[in-house]
Design an enzyme around this catalytic site. Structure first.
Site, PDB file in Angstrom:
ATOM      1  N   CYS A 281      33.305 -19.628 -13.585  1.00 38.40           N
ATOM      2  CA  CYS A 281      31.865 -19.711 -13.828  1.00 38.40           C
ATOM      3  C   CYS A 281      31.317 -18.488 -14.557  1.00 38.40           C
ATOM      4  O   CYS A 281      30.171 -18.494 -15.016  1.00 38.40           O
ATOM      5  CB  CYS A 281      31.131 -19.908 -12.509  1.00 38.40           C
ATOM      6  SG  CYS A 281      31.623 -21.411 -11.622  1.00 38.40           S
TER       7      CYS A 281
ATOM      8  N   HIS B   7      24.232 -17.397 -12.965  1.00 41.58           N
ATOM      9  CA  HIS B   7      25.000 -18.619 -12.746  1.00 41.58           C
ATOM     10  C   HIS B   7      24.280 -19.447 -11.693  1.00 41.58           C
ATOM     11  O   HIS B   7      23.844 -18.931 -10.664  1.00 41.58           O
ATOM     12  CB  HIS B   7      26.416 -18.272 -12.274  1.00 41.58           C
ATOM     13  CG  HIS B   7      27.200 -19.458 -11.817  1.00 41.58           C
ATOM     14  ND1 HIS B   7      27.354 -20.578 -12.593  1.00 41.58           N
ATOM     15  CD2 HIS B   7      27.846 -19.713 -10.647  1.00 41.58           C
ATOM     16  CE1 HIS B   7      28.074 -21.477 -11.933  1.00 41.58           C
ATOM     17  NE2 HIS B   7      28.374 -20.970 -10.751  1.00 41.58           N
TER      18      HIS B   7
ATOM     19  N   ASN C 252      25.527 -27.240 -10.548  1.00 40.43           N
ATOM     20  CA  ASN C 252      26.458 -26.195 -10.973  1.00 40.43           C
ATOM     21  C   ASN C 252      27.321 -26.748 -12.102  1.00 40.43           C
ATOM     22  O   ASN C 252      28.136 -27.645 -11.890  1.00 40.43           O
ATOM     23  CB  ASN C 252      27.318 -25.776  -9.783  1.00 40.43           C
ATOM     24  CG  ASN C 252      28.296 -24.665 -10.115  1.00 40.43           C
ATOM     25  OD1 ASN C 252      28.569 -24.379 -11.284  1.00 40.43           O
ATOM     26  ND2 ASN C 252      28.863 -24.039  -9.094  1.00 40.43           N
TER      27      ASN C 252
END
EC number: 2.3.1.180
Length: 336
Positions: free
Chosen positions: A114, A261, A291
């Site tokens: 990520c 993030h 996400n």
């Protein structure tokens, strides 16, 4: 030695058209919209309806190039970040260069979970600062993360969506700063298997013995120790912000905008509280997209730039964290 910074000249994003709401999961999972929203902040996400990862990346890249107002042939380097490429080889950057019709540039793939886009920005900064023949870099972060989601596991499958984001950067006049850290001892907290070793000469017992090093997860589906990853993220995000600010010689409250993030709204709220910063400093869209791994940050940047929220002189901090365990942050000033 302080390297030159970066100038963001174009951004783009691609979101699959298929929208999946929290309510959609109730058809096959013991869950509810309230259960998901209160624990994650997510209300819906976009999910691939067959679009491959490279295709999503291509569309985001095309929009970033258009936004930058440049000829694709001006691009000297393409950095592709993804944990979900469609092929083991060739590299996704090669596919994108070919589909974009770019000649004479070089590409590289990086796999930093990520935090991939943040690593990509820092890598671009270093090439721009040290290589005279690299003047324009295209960074593409594309993720089909839902193909690794186990839709029988309500604790993880509701978290993810698919997306791609891209950015075109050039050498900046103002300095930029970065901080990265890998805690390899946490590698077993979140992972997904690929094709295991095997050939006509392999000893099956030996293959099985090595597989026991990372024994969890069904097939290729991701395994995540949610509580431990959550604890890590709530520590790592504020630490990364403080560490990169220390390098720049500023306090966190002097940052104009943090683009984090988008893993879980509660993680971001806890980080803001630990830093003593208002949530208004954080750009958040997890409620709409979930996400999307390394695509989170460039998708958010694209929305910010499109809406005019990236103003000249603003100090912007990009902060990622994820499997590895990896943390990264880049601090730069918006230039025109």
């Amino acid at each position: 030695m302080q390297l030159a910074g970066i100038k963001l000249i174009g951004t783009g994003r691609y979101l699959p058209q298929r929208t999946v709401s929290n309510e959609d999961f109730t058809r096959f999972l013991d869950t509810s919209d309230e259960w998901i929203t209160t624990r994650t902040g997510i209300r819906q996400r976009q999910i691939s309806n067959g679009e491959p990862t490279w295709y999503m990346g291509l569309k985001a890249a095309e929009r970033a190039i258009e936004d930058a107002g440049i000829d694709p042939q001006e691009i000297d380097m393409l950095i592709s970040t993804s944990v979900t490429p469609d092929y083991a080889f060739p590299a996704q950057s090669n596919l994108l260069l070919e589909r974009l019709g770019i000649r004479g540039a070089f590409g590289i793939d990086i796999q930093c979970a990520c935090t991939g886009f943040v690593f990509g920005v820092d890598m671009a900064r270093r090439y721009l600062a040290t290589q005279e023949d690299v003047n324009t870099v295209l960074i593409v972060s594309a993720e089909n993360i839902t193909k690794f989601a186990d839709y029988a596991d309500r604790s993880t499958c509701v978290l993810f969506g698919d997306a791609a984001g891209a950015a075109v950067v050039q050498r900046g006049e103002n300095p930029a700063y970065s901080f990265f850290e890998t805690q390899g001892e946490g590698a077993e907290l979140m992972y997904a298997h690929l094709v295991p070793p095997g050939n006509p000469f392999s000893d099956p017992e030996q293959v099985e013995r090595y597989a026991e090093l990372f024994p969890k997860g069904e097939g290729h589906y991701m395994y995540m120790n949610g509580s431990e990853v959550y604890k890590y993220a709530t520590r790592a995000l504020p630490d990364a912000v403080e560490r990169v600010c220390a390098k720049a010689g500023i306090a966190p409250e002097e940052i104009d905008l943090i683009v984090p993030h988008q893993a879980n709204l509660r993680i971001l709220q806890t980080a803001a509280k630990n830093l003593g910063l208002p949530m208004e400093k954080f750009s958040i869209n997890i409620d709409r997209y979930g996400n999307t791994s390394s695509a989170c940050i460039p998708v958010t940047l694209s929305e910010l730039r499109e809406s005019g929220r990236l103003r000249e002189g603003d100090r912007v901090l990009l902060a990622g964290f994820g499997a590895g365990l990896i943390t990264g942050a880049v601090l730069f000033e918006v230039e025109r």
